[in-house]
Design an enzyme around this catalytic site. Sequence first.
Site, mmCIF file in Angstrom:
data_model
loop_
_atom_site.group_PDB
_atom_site.id
_atom_site.type_symbol
_atom_site.label_atom_id
_atom_site.label_comp_id
_atom_site.label_asym_id
_atom_site.label_seq_id
_atom_site.Cartn_x
_atom_site.Cartn_y
_atom_site.Cartn_z
ATOM 1 N N LYS A 1 -6.048 9.360 -5.250
ATOM 2 C CA LYS A 1 -6.723 10.673 -4.682
ATOM 3 C C LYS A 1 -5.902 12.014 -5.307
ATOM 4 O O LYS A 1 -6.234 12.823 -5.973
ATOM 5 C CB LYS A 1 -6.660 10.952 -3.196
ATOM 6 C CG LYS A 1 -7.422 12.053 -2.830
ATOM 7 C CD LYS A 1 -7.744 12.054 -1.378
ATOM 8 C CE LYS A 1 -7.755 13.512 -0.684
ATOM 9 N NZ LYS A 1 -8.130 13.438 0.601
ATOM 10 N N GLU B 1 3.967 4.632 -5.997
ATOM 11 C CA GLU B 1 3.705 3.185 -6.256
ATOM 12 C C GLU B 1 2.652 3.340 -7.514
ATOM 13 O O GLU B 1 2.877 2.453 -8.411
ATOM 14 C CB GLU B 1 3.062 2.442 -5.042
ATOM 15 C CG GLU B 1 4.120 2.644 -3.825
ATOM 16 C CD GLU B 1 4.141 3.489 -2.890
ATOM 17 O OE1 GLU B 1 3.637 4.626 -3.171
ATOM 18 O OE2 GLU B 1 4.235 3.406 -1.720
ATOM 19 N N GLY C 1 -8.722 9.566 1.929
ATOM 20 C CA GLY C 1 -8.194 8.465 1.104
ATOM 21 C C GLY C 1 -9.075 7.243 1.824
ATOM 22 O O GLY C 1 -9.443 6.374 1.289
ATOM 23 N N ARG C 2 -8.825 7.183 3.074
ATOM 24 C CA ARG C 2 -9.114 5.576 3.844
ATOM 25 C C ARG C 2 -10.651 5.713 4.243
ATOM 26 O O ARG C 2 -11.108 4.877 4.798
ATOM 27 C CB ARG C 2 -8.418 5.482 5.221
ATOM 28 C CG ARG C 2 -8.442 6.850 6.038
ATOM 29 C CD ARG C 2 -7.369 6.933 7.110
ATOM 30 N NE ARG C 2 -7.174 7.968 7.866
ATOM 31 C CZ ARG C 2 -6.540 8.983 7.709
ATOM 32 N NH1 ARG C 2 -5.824 8.918 6.488
ATOM 33 N NH2 ARG C 2 -6.545 9.883 8.758
ATOM 34 N N GLU D 1 -4.055 5.079 10.954
ATOM 35 C CA GLU D 1 -3.805 6.168 10.142
ATOM 36 C C GLU D 1 -4.618 7.188 10.627
ATOM 37 O O GLU D 1 -3.965 8.451 10.646
ATOM 38 C CB GLU D 1 -3.881 5.929 8.526
ATOM 39 C CG GLU D 1 -3.217 6.946 7.596
ATOM 40 C CD GLU D 1 -3.076 6.734 6.237
ATOM 41 O OE1 GLU D 1 -2.097 6.204 5.671
ATOM 42 O OE2 GLU D 1 -4.154 7.097 5.464
ATOM 43 N N HIS E 1 -5.542 -21.381 15.098
ATOM 44 C CA HIS E 1 -4.554 -22.492 14.624
ATOM 45 C C HIS E 1 -3.189 -21.610 14.577
ATOM 46 O O HIS E 1 -2.248 -22.103 14.318
ATOM 47 C CB HIS E 1 -4.667 -23.279 13.503
ATOM 48 C CG HIS E 1 -6.036 -24.087 13.713
ATOM 49 N ND1 HIS E 1 -6.241 -25.151 14.309
ATOM 50 C CD2 HIS E 1 -7.361 -23.797 13.369
ATOM 51 C CE1 HIS E 1 -7.375 -25.727 14.444
ATOM 52 N NE2 HIS E 1 -8.185 -24.865 13.830
ATOM 53 N N LYS F 1 8.360 8.710 2.760
ATOM 54 C CA LYS F 1 8.040 9.092 1.146
ATOM 55 C C LYS F 1 9.526 9.887 0.798
ATOM 56 O O LYS F 1 9.999 9.787 -0.242
ATOM 57 C CB LYS F 1 6.915 9.629 0.942
ATOM 58 C CG LYS F 1 5.563 8.728 1.310
ATOM 59 C CD LYS F 1 4.345 9.790 0.626
ATOM 60 C CE LYS F 1 3.074 8.913 0.939
ATOM 61 N NZ LYS F 1 2.018 9.791 0.806
#
Length: 525
Positions: free
Chosen positions: A188, A194, A246-247, A332, A363, A491
């Site tokens: 965005k 990253e 973004g999400r 978030e 399990h 960050k």
Amino acid sequence: MFEAVQAHAARISDRRIDDLFADPDRAGDFSLSALGLLFDYSKTQLDTPIRATLLALAEQAGVAARRDAMFAGEKINATEGRAVLHTALRNLDGAPVLVDGQDVMPEVLNTLARMEALAAELRASGVTDVVNIGIGGSDLGPAMGALALAPYHDGPRCHFVSNVDGADIADTLAGLDPHKTVFIIASKTFTTIETMTNAATAKAWLAANGVSGEGRFIALSTAMDLAQEFGISADRVFGFEDWVGGRYSMWGPIGLSLMIAIGPENFRAFLRGAQAMDTHFRDAPLAQNMPVLLALVGIWHNQGLGCGTRAVLPYDNRMARFPAYLQQMEMESNGKGVAMDGSDLPYASGPVVWGEPGTNGQHAFYQLIHQGTRVVPCEFLVAAQGHEPDLAHHHQLLVANCLAQSEALMRGRSLAQARAMVGDQFTGDALEQQARHRVFPGNRPSTTLIYPKLDPETLGKIIALYEHRVFVEGVILNINSYDQWGVELGKELATALGPMVSGQAAIEGKDGSTAQLLRFVHQQG
Ligand code: F6P
């Protein structure tokens, strides 16, 4: 604020959920069917007065007005001064949506058409692999969706690189042909460290293999200028506006890799499903509104009963990334310590969300869910039908396990039943001790969302259901669900620490622990 809900919690503290089923209508009264989905919340402590209190809370909080404000393009993300309009990305009929008096729909539909043209072109070209480079909302949605809709995947292979850990891109590129690979740089902001680091590595990989980057990169971003500066031509840049969080962004350009995988038609079906859920959310009265009820169950468990976590348990192996996707969407969005006006939140924020697909989780961590001292409200998801007609018996076992878990959580096993189980093997103290280990307290709440089959339209409905659920919980908690200041500090510190890790800067101004860890890294060479 939540006193009335907590008073109900005190009132029902000795009650057992299974006793509520003495009412033969309970299952029907405490479930809701909409758009072909059935949401069953009858295996919770909700009763008619509790539900009425929760609905009153939603009304007092102004959920309906705030919902309408969101759909109308008002700037409900106050701390960033932005509208919240992911719903516009799936507004396929193009009914006008105004932001600052401007209809955004022509641009949204134009971008969708451009995406479809490029997806069709790539699917018909000799490109064998598409690598989406992005993180957070620029990764989780398409990665989750591509796995969920694997049976519809008839385009190039799709890969998702997100982590700054070089292992991620190295392992991905290892098997790829640089002549037949295309990279999608999804960011965005187009500044995320990253993503920019991985994008540069992808560029270098092509160059090292003698392949020009020309036509090999596509950008998905709100920062068109930065994308072009990276060297991506304007016709390969797909923009979106800052009113897409973004999400919440997989419905637009960020969903391009998914569209390439499943094809434009299936992607439209995915959007149609979400749009149908939007219409339901807008039009259905609060008491018959699936996102609202899902949110109220969440508020009941978190604010009413004080359960700080919720497990999302898809009995659908292709939904394996759904809990991770929801972690960003929910945590978030509603993991905030201040109210809209900046005052301290006087109650718990949104819960910790976690989960894994069933039956695998059974399990692993279900031991704690059944017998641990914490109550973990569980949200099961399951399809009535699988995609493998030859493996119908697998699907039947899957469904049986899903239903068994919610039943076991609710019913439990009493000491008397446990004694009867081991009575022929032990006597006296040993019998008592052995029996106590086999007791399940039961009375543990769960909900089940059951859907016909995980097709694109259904996936769209499910994701939009959860998006609106997060919105409603945020309104009730009086939180701004659309900013994410909590990700910034780390960050900033990482930027300052980078040169100290590489040795370009001296270790200065760091606490003893951080300095010691840095020294250890340096000692290893
Ligand atoms: O750090 C959090 C975050 O800003 C998320 O909200 C976002 O989805 C992610 O980083 C990626 O951001 P971008 O798409 O700008 O690269």
